[in-house]
Design a protein around this motif. Structure first.
Motif, PDB file in Angstrom:
ATOM      1  N   THR A   1      -3.284  -1.938  -1.313  1.00 55.98           N
ATOM      2  CA  THR A   1      -3.907  -1.145  -2.383  1.00 55.98           C
ATOM      3  C   THR A   1      -3.316  -1.430  -3.760  1.00 55.98           C
ATOM      4  O   THR A   1      -4.009  -1.268  -4.765  1.00 55.98           O
TER       5      THR A   1
ATOM      6  N   CYS B   1      -7.260  -3.159   1.961  1.00 56.47           N
ATOM      7  CA  CYS B   1      -8.454  -3.317   1.133  1.00 56.47           C
ATOM      8  C   CYS B   1      -9.133  -4.598   1.595  1.00 56.47           C
ATOM      9  O   CYS B   1      -8.474  -5.616   1.819  1.00 56.47           O
TER      10      CYS B   1
ATOM     11  N   SER C   1       0.838  -1.206   0.000  1.00 54.92           N
ATOM     12  CA  SER C   1       0.000   0.000   0.000  1.00 54.92           C
ATOM     13  C   SER C   1       0.870   1.251   0.000  1.00 54.92           C
ATOM     14  O   SER C   1       0.509   2.281   0.568  1.00 54.92           O
TER      15      SER C   1
ATOM     16  N   ASP D   1     -12.782  -7.079   1.056  1.00 53.59           N
ATOM     17  CA  ASP D   1     -13.956  -7.383   0.251  1.00 53.59           C
ATOM     18  C   ASP D   1     -14.446  -8.775   0.630  1.00 53.59           C
ATOM     19  O   ASP D   1     -13.777  -9.501   1.369  1.00 53.59           O
TER      20      ASP D   1
ATOM     21  N   PHE E   1     -14.780  -4.224  -8.042  1.00 50.06           N
ATOM     22  CA  PHE E   1     -14.504  -3.032  -7.232  1.00 50.06           C
ATOM     23  C   PHE E   1     -15.677  -2.467  -6.434  1.00 50.06           C
ATOM     24  O   PHE E   1     -15.457  -1.703  -5.497  1.00 50.06           O
TER      25      PHE E   1
ATOM     26  N   LEU F   1     -15.621  -3.373  -2.660  1.00 48.03           N
ATOM     27  CA  LEU F   1     -14.298  -3.282  -2.057  1.00 48.03           C
ATOM     28  C   LEU F   1     -14.204  -2.029  -1.190  1.00 48.03           C
ATOM     29  O   LEU F   1     -14.635  -0.960  -1.605  1.00 48.03           O
ATOM     30  N   GLU F   2     -13.676  -2.177   0.008  1.00 46.93           N
ATOM     31  CA  GLU F   2     -13.496  -1.032   0.901  1.00 46.93           C
ATOM     32  C   GLU F   2     -12.042  -0.918   1.303  1.00 46.93           C
ATOM     33  O   GLU F   2     -11.364  -1.926   1.491  1.00 46.93           O
ATOM     34  N   GLU F   3     -11.575   0.311   1.426  1.00 53.07           N
ATOM     35  CA  GLU F   3     -10.230   0.568   1.948  1.00 53.07           C
ATOM     36  C   GLU F   3     -10.352   1.016   3.385  1.00 53.07           C
ATOM     37  O   GLU F   3     -11.111   1.931   3.691  1.00 53.07           O
TER      38      GLU F   3
ATOM     39  N   LYS G   1      -5.240  -3.584  -6.291  1.00 51.26           N
ATOM     40  CA  LYS G   1      -6.323  -3.033  -7.111  1.00 51.26           C
ATOM     41  C   LYS G   1      -5.842  -2.799  -8.540  1.00 51.26           C
ATOM     42  O   LYS G   1      -6.571  -3.073  -9.494  1.00 51.26           O
TER      43      LYS G   1
ATOM     44  N   ARG H   1      -2.981   0.893   4.943  1.00 51.42           N
ATOM     45  CA  ARG H   1      -4.249   0.762   4.217  1.00 51.42           C
ATOM     46  C   ARG H   1      -4.476  -0.703   3.864  1.00 51.42           C
ATOM     47  O   ARG H   1      -3.624  -1.354   3.257  1.00 51.42           O
TER      48      ARG H   1
ATOM     49  N   GLY I   1      -8.505  -9.758   2.127  1.00 48.43           N
ATOM     50  CA  GLY I   1      -7.828  -8.494   2.310  1.00 48.43           C
ATOM     51  C   GLY I   1      -6.498  -8.480   1.578  1.00 48.43           C
ATOM     52  O   GLY I   1      -5.894  -9.528   1.343  1.00 48.43           O
TER      53      GLY I   1
END
Length: 164
Positions: A57, A42, A35, A44, A91, A94-96, A60, A40, A54
């Protein structure tokens, strides 16, 4: 594939009094490196397993590259490929999340609910990402490794012995 973070191993975390979980140290270091040095994560759903996944970043960008590659391969074969739908699937949920230097983070409530996670998470490094399981749910997973199932049983027994 060089330069790609590949997660391995397994660990457990019990929620603290605020409901935060701790990302295991080795996994946390890899997420932070993936990241750009930021704390950070990610996260989902991995719907087919009813667990969360997880990663850092940078993954992505790898996901987008894979969609572009699949679109180009389909075009070369003369097949239809809906890259927009592929992006929605990859996407949209997906949360950061931020995690502190101690690795503490709050999983989103909807992801916890979907996975059945309440006060404990089992982290499982599986290559390009980390799976996050409700420990009891992993015991029901058809492809669960026996050695990891034994660790889950031991973890649950130890928790029960101290009154959770």
């Amino acid at each position: 594939m060089s330069g790609v973070n590949l997660f391995s191993g397994n660990a457990f975390s019990v929620a603290d009094s605020k409901g935060r979980f701790v990302l295991p140290l080795d996994m946390r270091k890899m997420v932070k490196a993936a990241s750009g040095g930021d704390n950070r994560l990610c996260i989902d759903l991995l719907e087919k397993h009813r667990c969360a996944k997880g990663f850092g970043t940078s993954h992505k960008a790898e996901m987008e590259d894979e969609i572009v590659k699949n679109a180009e391969a389909a075009r070369n074969r003369g097949d239809a490929y809906d890259a927009d739908t592929a992006r929605e699937l990859a996407f949209s949920s997906l949360e950061e999340l931020n995690f502190d230097d101690g690795g503490r983070f709050f999983p989103p409530a909807d992801i916890k609910e979907f996975c059945g996670i309440d006060d404990a998470i089992m982290f499982l490094g599986v290559g390009r990402f980390i799976q996050m399981w409700k420990p009891e749910a992993y015991l029901e997973y058809p492809a669960a490794r026996e050695v990891i199932k034994a660790r889950v049983v031991k973890f649950l027994a130890e928790r029960e012995a101290v009154g959770k």
